[in-house]
Every structure is written in structure tokens, then in C-alpha cells.
Design an enzyme around this catalytic site. Sequence first.
Site, PDB file in Angstrom:
ATOM      1  N   SER A 176       0.873  -1.167   0.009  1.00  0.00           N
ATOM      2  CA  SER A 176      -0.005  -0.076   0.023  1.00  0.00           C
ATOM      3  C   SER A 176       0.766   1.149   0.046  1.00  0.00           C
ATOM      4  O   SER A 176       0.353   2.471  -0.454  1.00  0.00           O
ATOM      5  CB  SER A 176      -0.834   0.074   1.084  1.00  0.00           C
ATOM      6  OG  SER A 176      -0.407  -0.212   2.465  1.00  0.00           O
ATOM      7  N   HIS A 204      -5.306  -3.019  -2.702  1.00  0.00           N
ATOM      8  CA  HIS A 204      -4.851  -2.008  -3.995  1.00  0.00           C
ATOM      9  C   HIS A 204      -4.710  -2.652  -5.245  1.00  0.00           C
ATOM     10  O   HIS A 204      -4.545  -2.111  -6.294  1.00  0.00           O
ATOM     11  CB  HIS A 204      -3.739  -1.387  -3.436  1.00  0.00           C
ATOM     12  CG  HIS A 204      -3.820  -0.715  -2.148  1.00  0.00           C
ATOM     13  ND1 HIS A 204      -4.290   0.750  -2.118  1.00  0.00           N
ATOM     14  CD2 HIS A 204      -3.335  -0.998  -0.989  1.00  0.00           C
ATOM     15  CE1 HIS A 204      -4.125   1.167  -0.711  1.00  0.00           C
ATOM     16  NE2 HIS A 204      -3.825   0.125  -0.019  1.00  0.00           N
ATOM     17  N   LYS A 236     -11.671   1.411  -2.089  1.00  0.00           N
ATOM     18  CA  LYS A 236     -10.562   1.954  -2.847  1.00  0.00           C
ATOM     19  C   LYS A 236     -11.146   2.159  -4.425  1.00  0.00           C
ATOM     20  O   LYS A 236     -11.881   2.822  -4.695  1.00  0.00           O
ATOM     21  CB  LYS A 236      -9.419   1.275  -2.497  1.00  0.00           C
ATOM     22  CG  LYS A 236      -8.938   1.457  -1.344  1.00  0.00           C
ATOM     23  CD  LYS A 236      -7.626   0.723  -0.728  1.00  0.00           C
ATOM     24  CE  LYS A 236      -7.431   1.186   0.637  1.00  0.00           C
ATOM     25  NZ  LYS A 236      -7.129   0.291   1.734  1.00  0.00           N
TER      26      LYS A 236
END
Length: 388
Positions: A176, A204, A236
Site C-alpha cells: 500500500s 490496492h 478503494k
Amino acid sequence: MSFDLSARLTERRAAHLYRQRPLLQTPQGVEVQVDGEQLLSFCSNDYLGLANDPRINEAFVDGVRRWGTGGGASHLVTGHSAAHHALEDALADFTGRPRALLMSCGYMANMGTVTALVGQGDTVLEDRLNHASLLDAGLLSGARFSRYLHNDAGSLRGRLSKAQGNTLVVTDGVFSMDGDLADLPALCAEATAAQAWTMVDDAHGFGCLGAQGGGIVEHFGLSTEQVPVLVGTLGKAFGTAGAFVAGSEALIESLIQFARPYIYTTSQPPAVAHATLTSLQLVREEHWRRDHLAVLIRRFRAGVSALGLELMDSPTPIQPIVVGSSERALALSAALRARGLLVTAIRPPTVPQGTARLRVTLSAAHTEQQVDRLLYALGQAHKELNDE
Ligand SMILES: *Cc1c(COP(=O)(O)O)cnc(C)c1O
């Protein structure tokens, strides 16, 4: 005796580690108003630009009309709605795994999964740069906990040879704060050879990697046997909120029985799950978002190299610029802000000592011109600091 909080706070400030929350006065996006200033943002995790997508917003509103606002209870009591269930089915299909379990957030998904799978007498092995939620989960589990060198299959092998009990190897898919990919083929091979299980947190990678946005396991073409425990988050690239764990029937049933952060919490608002169904469809179908991101990533990396700044080994929208000291990272962030750009400084303990950085993130919502504006400002800000 009393808690001397003000001394702790003063100390943190003196070490350039004090945190402040930028106050956002507009919806999430690339152009935001923060503390009264109009800024071009390069630091959200809204990688595909879906956090304020009109179609997902509409689905959310539709979800509220159908399902109301609150989840009202935990999943095991009366909080598990058909909206949550439909999203779980869609996520199982998306990940190509028998089942998926929807959780309220990634932090809790990690906490619940690790603690449900290993305990006293077992072993949990983690990459030393794993996300805080994974490290916390490993510590809380009560299993023997050890961290191997970053992305180093040899270091993992050494630790596997000393492991006891059920052994869980845990890694971020995309790291990350660095943006690099876990070397999953090598790590999974080590784990499998030692009869350990691999758990990947691909917070991610989902949406960004893989032709369909299926993340790092799609990127490397890994099976459920190779990665038995797969975690993704929905706040995200998906642009909504929540998280999921995907895997076998037995894994998901075990989490429903034993994952305390799943059992003892209220289900997420069903309208969020309903909206995420639309988001998932966009993630899978709108390939142009990933294609455009790839163009921006290439452009940014070429531009940073031309400025003579150091890049990390990242093929993802996370493109950090490591500057070293927290003070310098803050100064660079402030110099960018003076030029209308929002890029937050990431400092210890979020990253190791001496590796404070600007965590630049790109979004499919950025234009090439905006990336050029960032590059120009980076060059100027860098020069300004060096001249001081
Ligand atoms: C953001 C993040 C989480 C936490 O997910 P939330 O849904 O925001 O709680 C977990 N793991 C990683 C690697 C993350 O980056």
C-alpha cells in the site's frame, strides 16, 4: 498519576510526526476543496474514479429506497439482507471462487480472518511491509508471529522451516505504501511446499490489475488452491465501502462461525451493498479506466525520471517518491500545496524510519494534462527545497 497526553502530543509534533486531517469540503475526486482551498488531488485511493460516479450514486439512492438506511443487526441475527447476499454471490463470481463473505471494512476483514484461522500453537508469517491491519491481526491471533524480509521467498522459506501448527503466510497483494506487487508465484510455491496457506490482502490490486480488474490473482493467474484466502476492499477502486473474503465453502463457513469482528458487529447498510453491485459491474466492464491509468502511470514515471527523482519499483497507481526525513517530506508536500496540489506526506510509523515519502496516487479520473501539472510542480518544489 495521570495520563500526560500533552507531553506525548508535543513530542510527536517536535518529531515532525503530528497528523492532521485535511478537511474535504467537496465530494471525493481529483479536484477538491480542502480547508477552503481548491486543490488538484493526487493522494486518494479512488483509483478508478468511481467514488462519486453518478450511476453508483443513483444505485445507492435506489438502495436506500428499497432497503432503508441501517443494517439494524449483525449478520447472524437479522442484519443479513438479500442485498448483502446478492453482492456476496457477485463477488464469488468475480473472484472465481466458490464463495465470498462481505465484511464492514478491510481492517475488520483482516482481523477476523487471521484470528479465525490461527491461534495458540499455530504460526503466522507476514511480509514486514504488510498493512497495519494484517500485522495487528497476526499479533492478536496468539499464534507465533514472525515477519519475513519484504517480498523475499528465501526469507519466508527459512521461517517456514521453523513453523509449528497450522501456518498462515500473509501478504499484501499490492503494497500500500510502495506500490510494488507481491511475488506471489514464488511466495505461494514456498507456502504450498510447506503445507501452509497463503492469504493475500489485495486492497490496492482489485480493480486496477488484471484484464477484468480481478487484481493480483488474476494478474498472475493463481487458483484458489494457491491462494486459499483472498481479501479485497471496496472503499478503494470500487469507490464504495466494505470488504470481502473469497475462498472455499469451508473457509467462508468457518469465518461465519469464528470470525469475531464479523460476528459481533452490525452489517453494513444494505444500500451500500446494493450500490457496490453497480460498482462491481463498472469495474469489470469499463476497461478504459485501467487502460487510461496505464497511460498516466507511464507518463508520470517517465516525467519523474526526467526530473532525476527516484521512483519505486511500482507498476500500479501508487507511485511514491521517497524523500527520507519526515521534515523534508512535509516541506515538499507544503511546497506542492502552495502550487495548488494535494499530495500527503506519509511518515513513520506508517512507513519505516528514514523512508518518509510523498505517496502520489493516480486515478483514472486524472487527465494527462493534470499529471503534467504535477510533474512541473514537483520539479519546481524540488528545486526550491534544494536551493534553501
Ligand atoms: C485500506 C487497506 C485496508 C483497510 O481497508 P478498509 O476497508 O479501509 O478498512 C486493509 N488492507 C490494506 C492493504 C489496505 O490498504
